[in-house]
Design a protein around this motif. Sequence first.
Motif, short mmCIF file in Angstrom:
data_model
loop_
_atom_site.label_atom_id
_atom_site.label_comp_id
_atom_site.label_asym_id
_atom_site.label_seq_id
_atom_site.Cartn_x
_atom_site.Cartn_y
_atom_site.Cartn_z
N GLN A 292 110.48 26.95 125.22
CA GLN A 292 109.54 27.81 124.48
C GLN A 292 108.27 28.06 125.28
OE1 GLN A 292 109.07 25.71 120.80
NE2 GLN A 292 110.83 26.73 119.80
N ARG A 293 107.83 27.00 125.97
CA ARG A 293 106.63 27.16 126.80
C ARG A 293 106.90 28.16 127.94
NH1 ARG A 293 106.18 22.33 128.30
NH2 ARG A 293 105.01 21.62 126.45
N GLU A 294 108.11 28.08 128.52
CA GLU A 294 108.46 28.99 129.60
C GLU A 294 108.57 30.44 129.08
OE1 GLU A 294 111.96 29.52 133.03
OE2 GLU A 294 112.16 28.02 131.42
N VAL A 295 109.18 30.61 127.87
CA VAL A 295 109.30 31.96 127.29
C VAL A 295 107.92 32.56 127.01
CG1 VAL A 295 110.05 33.22 125.23
CG2 VAL A 295 111.60 31.63 126.36
N ALA A 296 106.99 31.77 126.48
CA ALA A 296 105.65 32.27 126.20
C ALA A 296 104.93 32.69 127.48
CB ALA A 296 104.86 31.20 125.45
N ASP A 297 105.12 31.88 128.54
CA ASP A 297 104.46 32.21 129.80
C ASP A 297 105.04 33.49 130.40
OD1 ASP A 297 102.72 31.51 132.09
OD2 ASP A 297 104.64 31.27 133.13
N LEU A 298 106.37 33.64 130.35
CA LEU A 298 107.00 34.85 130.88
C LEU A 298 106.69 36.06 130.03
CD1 LEU A 298 110.47 33.39 131.96
CD2 LEU A 298 108.62 34.15 133.46
N ARG A 299 106.53 35.86 128.73
CA ARG A 299 106.19 37.00 127.88
C ARG A 299 104.80 37.55 128.24
NH1 ARG A 299 107.30 34.88 123.34
NH2 ARG A 299 109.36 35.80 123.07
N THR A 300 103.90 36.67 128.59
CA THR A 300 102.55 37.10 129.00
C THR A 300 102.62 37.85 130.33
OG1 THR A 300 101.60 35.20 127.86
CG2 THR A 300 100.23 36.29 129.48
N ARG A 301 103.41 37.34 131.25
CA ARG A 301 103.54 37.99 132.56
C ARG A 301 104.24 39.33 132.43
NH1 ARG A 301 106.41 33.67 136.23
NH2 ARG A 301 106.49 35.53 137.61
N ALA A 302 105.25 39.42 131.51
CA ALA A 302 105.98 40.68 131.35
C ALA A 302 105.08 41.76 130.75
CB ALA A 302 107.20 40.45 130.46
N ALA A 303 104.14 41.35 129.91
CA ALA A 303 103.22 42.33 129.31
C ALA A 303 102.30 42.95 130.37
CB ALA A 303 102.40 41.67 128.21
N ASN A 304 101.97 42.20 131.39
CA ASN A 304 101.07 42.68 132.45
C ASN A 304 101.84 43.34 133.59
OD1 ASN A 304 98.90 41.60 131.05
ND2 ASN A 304 99.14 39.59 132.04
#
Length: 512
Positions: A292-304
């Motif tokens: 879940q921590r990895e998904v949240a981090d990648l979701r932030t990177r994907a938004a940018n």
Amino acid sequence: MNGLYDEFRIAVHSVWQRRWIALAIAWVICLVGWLAVAMIPNSYESSARILVQMNTILPNQNQLDAQERQREIEQVQQSLTSAVNLEKVVRSTDLGQNVATPREMQGKVNALRGNINVVAQDEGFFEISARSSDSNMTDGENAKIARDIVQKLIDIFVEENLAGGRGETRKTLKFLDDQLSSRQIELEEAEARRVAFETQNLGLLPGSGSIGQRLSKTNDDLRRINAELSSAQASLNALNSQLGSTSPTISTPSFNGSGGGARGQLAQAQQRLSVLRARGLTDQHPDIVSAQREVADLRTRAANEPSGSTTITQPNPAYSSLQSLQADRQANVAALLQQKAVLEADIASLRDKQATEPGLAAEQSQLNRDYEVLKNQYDELLEQREALRLRGQVQTETDALRFSVTDPPSAPTSPVDPNRPLLLAMVLAAGVGGGIAAAFALAQIKASYATAERLAKAAGLPVLGSISHTLTNAQRELRKRRMRWFYGSAVGLLVLFGILQALEVVERGSVV
């Protein structure tokens, strides 16, 4: 203290005044007592020790001997003192010389049984002792008979335990074979009755055991199936819930025709998270938390991440895996439901049979019990027969029993009973004591006073004086003569006692 001394002097004086009575009573008691002691026959005892050793050849023979040792000891003791063996002893010794009728023989056997003692000692030793105290025989004859009795008992022991052991084994084997044949017939009849009963009630008594036993077992199986079914349904419900929240497809962003960038990594991370949840892991599991921590981090990177990428839609492998698990768990639940239905039908059938045929269960239990009892008895007899047969072969082919006389029958040279010297001394003491007691009792009965003080005390009046007894010369001479007679009689009693003691010593030494 002076008063006690005076009382003692008065008592001695009163006895001395009646010394002839005391001496006469002493003579009577001693003569009667010594005559009674002389009438007691001497008892002579002979003893011997024998050693019986069993050679252990069979592997389980030590345990078998340990279990049967006490029984064998009791058998030895009882067999040696049996009526048959005692009759053999009477007929083979001088005891049977004057026996003419069965009643006389029975009397001899009963008397002999009380005079024989067989004692089992440690390490296989037996001590055999016998006494003889026949008043119609001399001391030498009694001593010889005692030794002969012990020797004959040893001969009987050898005959019965060595020569007769194999014959006894054959008799026991024949008895066990007869019992086995009888038990086998009864066992076959019990088996036939049980088979006929089960065949006749085949539709009412399926399976093994009584109706109550099968009903109890079926209830236990139903409770187990219900517990497994509840667990399987709970697991299936959780998997259905997880499957409903999982997308059948996933979209993967592609840059320049190939998947990559933060969005592609995000899709892969979400896929790994779905797989972990499909395995049944909770949100508190360390792998779930990390994913879940990895998904949240990648979701932030994907938004940018800049646009210009294309999205590729493809089947979700996690969804496919969950569908496979769902099919397996549904099949498991269906199988458990089917088993539950079968068990419920069996329970209903058994309860119906139990209600309609209440006597069948009791009859079947009785038949099974009878069969098991007969089978156990048959197996036990068979085991005993085989063990006895093996021991019989060992005794036949080897020297299984070793017998030796460690101490041969002793030849008694002195009586063991009664202790006549002690009894003679006791009679003498009783005679002297009885004479003194009788004289003292007469002094207490007769109203005479040895001193003036006792007369004054008894009369309650003062005594003015006392007159001494004065003897003439003739009276003094008569008194001296009487004293010599008294002393001579007392010494004669002691001399007679000494003669009796000497005769006893001589008599003991004259036994051959």
